[in-house]
Design an enzyme around this catalytic site. Structure first.
Site, PDB file in Angstrom:
ATOM      1  CG  ASN A 219      75.514  30.577  12.325  1.00  0.00           C
ATOM      2  OD1 ASN A 219      75.579  29.890  13.348  1.00  0.00           O
ATOM      3  ND2 ASN A 219      75.618  31.895  12.371  1.00  0.00           N
ATOM      4  CB  CYS A 270      73.469  34.899  13.416  1.00  0.00           C
ATOM      5  SG  CYS A 270      74.361  36.018  14.505  1.00  0.00           S
TER       6      CYS A 270
HETATM    7  P1  NAD Z   1      75.454  44.364  17.234  1.00  0.00           P
HETATM    8  O1  NAD Z   1      74.804  44.957  16.053  1.00  0.00           O
HETATM    9  O2  NAD Z   1      74.653  44.034  18.441  1.00  0.00           O
HETATM   10  O3  NAD Z   1      76.665  45.298  17.699  1.00  0.00           O
HETATM   11  C1  NAD Z   1      77.655  45.774  16.845  1.00  0.00           C
HETATM   12  C2  NAD Z   1      78.216  47.047  17.473  1.00  0.00           C
HETATM   13  O4  NAD Z   1      79.349  47.489  16.719  1.00  0.00           O
HETATM   14  C3  NAD Z   1      77.225  48.211  17.460  1.00  0.00           C
HETATM   15  O5  NAD Z   1      77.036  48.682  18.777  1.00  0.00           O
HETATM   16  C4  NAD Z   1      77.903  49.279  16.581  1.00  0.00           C
HETATM   17  O6  NAD Z   1      77.637  50.597  16.991  1.00  0.00           O
HETATM   18  C5  NAD Z   1      79.355  48.917  16.769  1.00  0.00           C
HETATM   19  N1  NAD Z   1      80.265  49.432  15.747  1.00  0.00           N
HETATM   20  C6  NAD Z   1      80.072  49.563  14.414  1.00  0.00           C
HETATM   21  N2  NAD Z   1      81.176  50.054  13.828  1.00  0.00           N
HETATM   22  C7  NAD Z   1      82.092  50.267  14.802  1.00  0.00           C
HETATM   23  C8  NAD Z   1      83.429  50.742  14.818  1.00  0.00           C
HETATM   24  N3  NAD Z   1      84.035  51.107  13.701  1.00  0.00           N
HETATM   25  N4  NAD Z   1      84.084  50.811  15.988  1.00  0.00           N
HETATM   26  C9  NAD Z   1      83.463  50.433  17.145  1.00  0.00           C
HETATM   27  N5  NAD Z   1      82.205  49.969  17.197  1.00  0.00           N
HETATM   28  C10 NAD Z   1      81.523  49.874  16.032  1.00  0.00           C
HETATM   29  O7  NAD Z   1      76.194  43.054  16.702  1.00  0.00           O
HETATM   30  P2  NAD Z   1      76.326  41.624  17.409  1.00  0.00           P
HETATM   31  O8  NAD Z   1      75.012  40.942  17.409  1.00  0.00           O
HETATM   32  O9  NAD Z   1      77.095  41.756  18.658  1.00  0.00           O
HETATM   33  O10 NAD Z   1      77.230  40.883  16.319  1.00  0.00           O
HETATM   34  C11 NAD Z   1      78.563  41.279  16.094  1.00  0.00           C
HETATM   35  C12 NAD Z   1      79.208  40.274  15.170  1.00  0.00           C
HETATM   36  O11 NAD Z   1      79.253  39.000  15.802  1.00  0.00           O
HETATM   37  C13 NAD Z   1      78.462  40.048  13.853  1.00  0.00           C
HETATM   38  O12 NAD Z   1      79.381  39.775  12.830  1.00  0.00           O
HETATM   39  C14 NAD Z   1      77.623  38.816  14.136  1.00  0.00           C
HETATM   40  O13 NAD Z   1      77.321  38.100  12.973  1.00  0.00           O
HETATM   41  C15 NAD Z   1      78.559  38.028  15.032  1.00  0.00           C
HETATM   42  N6  NAD Z   1      77.894  37.119  15.975  1.00  0.00           N
HETATM   43  C16 NAD Z   1      76.743  37.502  16.593  1.00  0.00           C
HETATM   44  C17 NAD Z   1      76.123  36.642  17.482  1.00  0.00           C
HETATM   45  C18 NAD Z   1      74.824  37.023  18.162  1.00  0.00           C
HETATM   46  O14 NAD Z   1      74.197  36.137  18.738  1.00  0.00           O
HETATM   47  N7  NAD Z   1      74.401  38.276  18.147  1.00  0.00           N
HETATM   48  C19 NAD Z   1      76.688  35.399  17.756  1.00  0.00           C
HETATM   49  C20 NAD Z   1      77.883  35.056  17.149  1.00  0.00           C
HETATM   50  C21 NAD Z   1      78.475  35.928  16.247  1.00  0.00           C
END
Ligand code: NAD
Length: 456
Positions: A219, A270
């Site tokens: 990233n 991100c």
């Molecule tokens: P998001 O915010 O869209 O979703 C995260 C979800 O986790 C939320 O729905 C939240 O309610 C849930 N959550 C929180 N605590 C929880 C628990 N204890 N048990 C169950 N669910 C729980 O996040 P995202 O965009 O999907 O990103 C998730 C991870 O992946 C992050 O670390 C991000 O950096 C990484 N990531 C994201 C992307 C992207 O394009 N969005 C790409 C690669 C990596």
């Protein structure tokens, strides 16, 4: 294989659905009841309730759900207990200092540990969330304080990009796996086998620490490329040079690649948080200022770039936008997603309103999300209208700003724009229009990042 995903966000939904498509039995659980009921509603046929917009995702979800391979629940205990492999896909937002806030990851590990206190079956816990180096080891300790049976924690950082997440998940360029356990290595090799042709080397195996750092490195490389691109695009404009011509030559160099389009900087959930987190990791590990300062500059330059249209607006309308109506096309942080996290629209529109403009904005998918996000900011929205149709947004406008590269904005009907708009002026932050056509076939003034101005 029986899988659970902790976190029904972008990554959890897309990857969970993809793993179900590949024949696994998948349960996605979340602490957010609204999200889970929206997902269940969607799978039960309520078309508009899917919380994320990703090309191709609805069909995969519907199909997997119909085949009984995909479930959504808030019952974490059941989901964990049933699963052989549990993927952590919870959020890791920035904390106040810019470190990755790992509270959701920790909470998920405690929940998993508590279930494993009563169940001695082996489980593999896999972090897909982007987490600081050392997290796999720390989660091992957390879960180890509860677990009565054997388990492993592996790192499998996710690199899919929103807007093309389904394609990225289905045809990964590579899968990163950090583990020292032979058992975990075998399980993940089996699980990812259907994603590659037989004999193709798709998985990069490494230590958990290397895997965790790989994600931050990816990233940061990409973020720095965006920043350099915008720096050169701004410079090209000041010299009256044309970034698109330069881009052709630069993009042909395979060492540089194609990720070099100018715009209003990177947005999304991100890059900024990961570069900030890396900067904090550098400080925590005793790096010298000269080493980590470059990361602070990436964030600062990118933030400044979000306001890059302001000098052009001032050039055209003067210091104040009082009495001007401006149309804005695009609210999502990029095309093909409804995600507005850290989107340029959240800087551009407050700037326009603050300078006194009346704003009429449109986005094909992200209007609701934008209103929610801007509603939480300290912005007076009295002069903001969200329009359902792109040309309606240009009604009576003194200028049109294009800030997201949706295909629908690419070749507008200039006759319709001419009829609707009060003045024929376009500000193109995404280099979306055909420059030659703007010059030769239209009578619009055209101001684009990285291009000489066309003034009429
Ligand atoms: P998001 O915010 O869209 O979703 C995260 C979800 O986790 C939320 O729905 C939240 O309610 C849930 N959550 C929180 N605590 C929880 C628990 N204890 N048990 C169950 N669910 C729980 O996040 P995202 O965009 O999907 O990103 C998730 C991870 O992946 C992050 O670390 C991000 O950096 C990484 N990531 C994201 C992307 C992207 O394009 N969005 C790409 C690669 C990596």
């Amino acid at each position: 294989m029986k899988l659970a995903f902790a976190g029904a966000g972008f990554v959890g939904i897309v990857y969970g659905a993809m793993m179900a498509k590949k024949g696994n039995s998948v349960t996605i659980y979340d602490i957010d009841e609204n999200k889970i009921s929206a997902l269940n509603d969607f799978c039960e046929g309520k078309k508009n309730s899917l919380p994320i917009h990703e090309e191709g995702l609805p069909t995969i979800l519907e199909q997997a759900y119909k085949e009984g391979l995909l479930r959504f629940t808030t019952d974490s205990k059941q989901a964990i207990s049933d699963a052989e492999v549990i993927f952590l896909t919870v959020g890791t937002p920035s904390d106040a200092q810019g470190r990755a806030d790992v509270r959701y990851v920790n909470a998920a590990a405690h929940t998993i540990g508590k279930v494993m206190k009563e169940d001695a079956k082996y489980k593999l816990i896999v972090t897909k969330s982007t987490v600081p180096v050392g997290t796999a080891k720390r989660l091992e300790e957390i879960i180890g304080t509860y677990a009565v049976g054997k388990f492993d924690v592996a790192s499998n950082p996710e690199t899919l990009a929103e807007g093309k997440a389904v394609k990225d998940a289905e045809e990964p360029q590579r899968i990163i796996v950090g583990t020292e356990s032979e058992r975990a290595r075998r399980i993940l090799s089996d699980l990812y086998a259907p994603f590659f042709f037989p004999g193709e080397k798709g998985i990069c195996f490494m230590s958990p620490e290397s895997a965790e750092l790989t994600k931050y490195a990816c990233n940061t490389y990409l973020a720095s490329q965006v920043v350099l691109t915008n720096m050169f695009a701004n410079l090209a404009k000041r010299y009256g040079a044309n970034w698109r011509e330069i881009l052709e030559a630069i993009g042909a160099d395979p060492r540089i690649g194609k990720f070099v389009h100018p715009g209003l900087g990177f947005g999304g959930s991100c890059f900024k948080k990961d570069v900030s987190a890396l900067c904090q990791m550098m400080k925590d590990t005793g790096a010298v200022r000269e080493d980590y300062e470059v990361l602070e500059r990436i964030i600062a330059q990118n933030e400044a770039q979000k306001h890059a249209l302001n000098p052009l607006l001032k050039q055209v309308y003067g210091e104040s936008l009082d009495g001007q109506t401006l149309a804005v096309w695009g609210l999502a942080f990029k095309k093909d997603t409804n995600d507005v996290r850290d989107a340029a629209s959240l800087r551009v529109i407050p700037d326009l309103l603050q300078m006194g403009a009346h704003v009429r904005a449109h986005d094909p998918k992200a209007a609701k999300e934008f209103l929610k996000e801007i509603g939480a900011m300290d912005v007076d929205m009295a002069n903001l209208e969200i329009c359902k149709e792109k040309y309606a947004a240009t009604e009576g406008a003194d200028g049109l700003l294009i800030i997201t590269e949706w295909i629908t904005y690419r070749q507008p009907d200039f006759a319709e724009l001419r009829e609707k708009m009060r003045r024929r002026i376009i500000f193109d932050a995404k280099d979306l229009m055909n420059y030659q056509k703007m010059q030769e076939e239209t009578d619009f003034s055209y101001y684009a990042i990285g291009r000489p101005d066309i003034v009429r």
